[in-house]
Design a protein around this motif. Structure first.
Motif, PDB file in Angstrom:
ATOM      1  N   SER A 158       0.819  -1.216   0.000  1.00 53.50           N
ATOM      2  CA  SER A 158       0.000   0.000   0.000  1.00 53.50           C
ATOM      3  C   SER A 158       0.852   1.265   0.000  1.00 53.50           C
ATOM      4  O   SER A 158       0.400   2.315  -0.436  1.00 53.50           O
ATOM      5  N   LEU A 159       2.072   1.162   0.494  1.00 51.85           N
ATOM      6  CA  LEU A 159       2.959   2.328   0.519  1.00 51.85           C
ATOM      7  C   LEU A 159       3.636   2.579  -0.834  1.00 51.85           C
ATOM      8  O   LEU A 159       4.054   3.709  -1.111  1.00 51.85           O
ATOM      9  N   ILE A 160       3.741   1.553  -1.653  1.00 53.51           N
ATOM     10  CA  ILE A 160       4.420   1.733  -2.941  1.00 53.51           C
ATOM     11  C   ILE A 160       3.457   1.736  -4.126  1.00 53.51           C
ATOM     12  O   ILE A 160       3.845   2.128  -5.215  1.00 53.51           O
ATOM     13  N   ALA A 161       2.226   1.336  -3.912  1.00 54.71           N
ATOM     14  CA  ALA A 161       1.219   1.338  -4.985  1.00 54.71           C
ATOM     15  C   ALA A 161       0.756   2.765  -5.249  1.00 54.71           C
ATOM     16  O   ALA A 161       0.860   3.644  -4.396  1.00 54.71           O
ATOM     17  N   GLY A 162       0.249   2.979  -6.419  1.00 61.97           N
ATOM     18  CA  GLY A 162      -0.315   4.281  -6.741  1.00 61.97           C
ATOM     19  C   GLY A 162      -1.755   4.385  -6.259  1.00 61.97           C
ATOM     20  O   GLY A 162      -2.414   3.382  -5.991  1.00 61.97           O
ATOM     21  N   ASP A 163      -2.229   5.607  -6.148  1.00 58.22           N
ATOM     22  CA  ASP A 163      -3.624   5.809  -5.763  1.00 58.22           C
ATOM     23  C   ASP A 163      -4.526   5.520  -6.946  1.00 58.22           C
ATOM     24  O   ASP A 163      -4.108   5.689  -8.089  1.00 58.22           O
ATOM     25  N   PRO A 164      -5.761   5.087  -6.758  1.00 53.72           N
ATOM     26  CA  PRO A 164      -6.474   4.948  -5.495  1.00 53.72           C
ATOM     27  C   PRO A 164      -6.186   3.641  -4.754  1.00 53.72           C
ATOM     28  O   PRO A 164      -6.616   3.460  -3.630  1.00 53.72           O
ATOM     29  N   VAL A 165      -5.440   2.732  -5.379  1.00 57.58           N
ATOM     30  CA  VAL A 165      -5.185   1.432  -4.749  1.00 57.58           C
ATOM     31  C   VAL A 165      -4.484   1.592  -3.407  1.00 57.58           C
ATOM     32  O   VAL A 165      -4.830   0.933  -2.425  1.00 57.58           O
ATOM     33  N   ALA A 166      -3.498   2.470  -3.329  1.00 59.10           N
ATOM     34  CA  ALA A 166      -2.712   2.637  -2.102  1.00 59.10           C
ATOM     35  C   ALA A 166      -3.610   2.977  -0.920  1.00 59.10           C
ATOM     36  O   ALA A 166      -3.545   2.332   0.135  1.00 59.10           O
ATOM     37  N   HIS A 167      -4.440   3.973  -1.092  1.00 62.11           N
ATOM     38  CA  HIS A 167      -5.322   4.426  -0.012  1.00 62.11           C
ATOM     39  C   HIS A 167      -6.313   3.320   0.379  1.00 62.11           C
ATOM     40  O   HIS A 167      -6.512   3.049   1.563  1.00 62.11           O
ATOM     41  N   GLN A 168      -6.897   2.683  -0.609  1.00 60.42           N
ATOM     42  CA  GLN A 168      -7.862   1.615  -0.336  1.00 60.42           C
ATOM     43  C   GLN A 168      -7.196   0.422   0.352  1.00 60.42           C
ATOM     44  O   GLN A 168      -7.763  -0.173   1.274  1.00 60.42           O
ATOM     45  N   ALA A 169      -5.990   0.069  -0.073  1.00 66.12           N
ATOM     46  CA  ALA A 169      -5.268  -1.041   0.541  1.00 66.12           C
ATOM     47  C   ALA A 169      -4.906  -0.722   1.988  1.00 66.12           C
ATOM     48  O   ALA A 169      -4.992  -1.588   2.861  1.00 66.12           O
ATOM     49  N   GLN A 170      -4.510   0.504   2.252  1.00 66.52           N
ATOM     50  CA  GLN A 170      -4.196   0.889   3.625  1.00 66.52           C
ATOM     51  C   GLN A 170      -5.431   0.750   4.515  1.00 66.52           C
ATOM     52  O   GLN A 170      -5.350   0.198   5.615  1.00 66.52           O
ATOM     53  N   ILE A 171      -6.553   1.236   4.037  1.00 67.01           N
ATOM     54  CA  ILE A 171      -7.793   1.118   4.815  1.00 67.01           C
ATOM     55  C   ILE A 171      -8.136  -0.351   5.045  1.00 67.01           C
ATOM     56  O   ILE A 171      -8.466  -0.749   6.167  1.00 67.01           O
ATOM     57  N   PHE A 172      -8.035  -1.166   4.013  1.00 62.18           N
ATOM     58  CA  PHE A 172      -8.380  -2.580   4.146  1.00 62.18           C
ATOM     59  C   PHE A 172      -7.465  -3.298   5.139  1.00 62.18           C
ATOM     60  O   PHE A 172      -7.939  -3.939   6.079  1.00 62.18           O
ATOM     61  N   PHE A 173      -6.143  -3.214   4.944  1.00 58.31           N
ATOM     62  CA  PHE A 173      -5.229  -3.965   5.799  1.00 58.31           C
ATOM     63  C   PHE A 173      -5.236  -3.448   7.238  1.00 58.31           C
ATOM     64  O   PHE A 173      -5.200  -4.250   8.186  1.00 58.31           O
ATOM     65  N   LEU A 174      -5.302  -2.151   7.421  1.00 58.67           N
ATOM     66  CA  LEU A 174      -5.367  -1.621   8.791  1.00 58.67           C
ATOM     67  C   LEU A 174      -6.670  -2.042   9.473  1.00 58.67           C
ATOM     68  O   LEU A 174      -6.666  -2.391  10.662  1.00 58.67           O
ATOM     69  N   SER A 175      -7.769  -2.035   8.739  1.00 58.84           N
ATOM     70  CA  SER A 175      -9.050  -2.483   9.313  1.00 58.84           C
ATOM     71  C   SER A 175      -8.991  -3.948   9.721  1.00 58.84           C
ATOM     72  O   SER A 175      -9.480  -4.325  10.788  1.00 58.84           O
ATOM     73  N   CYS A 176      -8.379  -4.778   8.872  1.00 59.15           N
ATOM     74  CA  CYS A 176      -8.209  -6.199   9.216  1.00 59.15           C
ATOM     75  C   CYS A 176      -7.416  -6.351  10.509  1.00 59.15           C
ATOM     76  O   CYS A 176      -7.774  -7.158  11.378  1.00 59.15           O
ATOM     77  N   LEU A 177      -6.349  -5.586  10.646  1.00 59.40           N
ATOM     78  CA  LEU A 177      -5.519  -5.680  11.847  1.00 59.40           C
ATOM     79  C   LEU A 177      -6.265  -5.209  13.088  1.00 59.40           C
ATOM     80  O   LEU A 177      -6.108  -5.781  14.171  1.00 59.40           O
TER      81      LEU A 177
END
Length: 120
Positions: free
Chosen positions: A67-86
């Motif tokens: 999520s830190l190296i992907a481009g947006d909008p994927v980066a932002h969405q991936a951060q929300i998804f993985f942080l929510s899972c954690l």
């Protein structure tokens, strides 16, 4: 704000990389037993299960790094998804295993998620 969010996301990824090492490679060692307050007998019997948990933590860390190296909008969405899972896994772990999981896993992820949402 976005830089602070990225720093916290990276910190959460590092925390989960450390969990991977503890659970996959150090579980049945004095350091691993101390970290998880287990006995030598329990750690020997549960090493395979712990390695599975460690692999999960590695996937979570990998998702956050992605999520830190992907481009947006994927980066932002991936951060929300993985942080929510954690956060969800941390709350569940705190309720079923140890309250320490709330502070070690859910709280850092929640703080990172707040910054990610505020920066988005």
């Amino acid at each position: 704000m976005q830089t602070a969010a990225h720093v916290l996301v990276a910190l959460v990824a590092l925390i989960h990389t450390y969990f991977l090492v503890l659970e996959m490679f150090l579980w049945d060692t004095p350091r691993g037993r101390k970290a998880f307050s287990t006995t030598a007998e329990f750690s020997a019997q549960s090493a395979t299960l712990a390695a599975n948990q460690g692999l999960y933590n590695g996937f979570m860390a990998a998702g956050l790094v992605w999520s830190l190296i992907a481009g947006d909008p994927v980066a932002h969405q991936a951060q929300i998804f993985f942080l929510s899972c954690l956060i969800i896994a941390g709350v569940y772990g705190a309720a079923t295993v140890s309250r320490k999981i709330l502070y070690a896993q859910a709280a850092p992820a929640a703080l990172a998620l707040v910054l990610v949402l505020a920066s988005g």
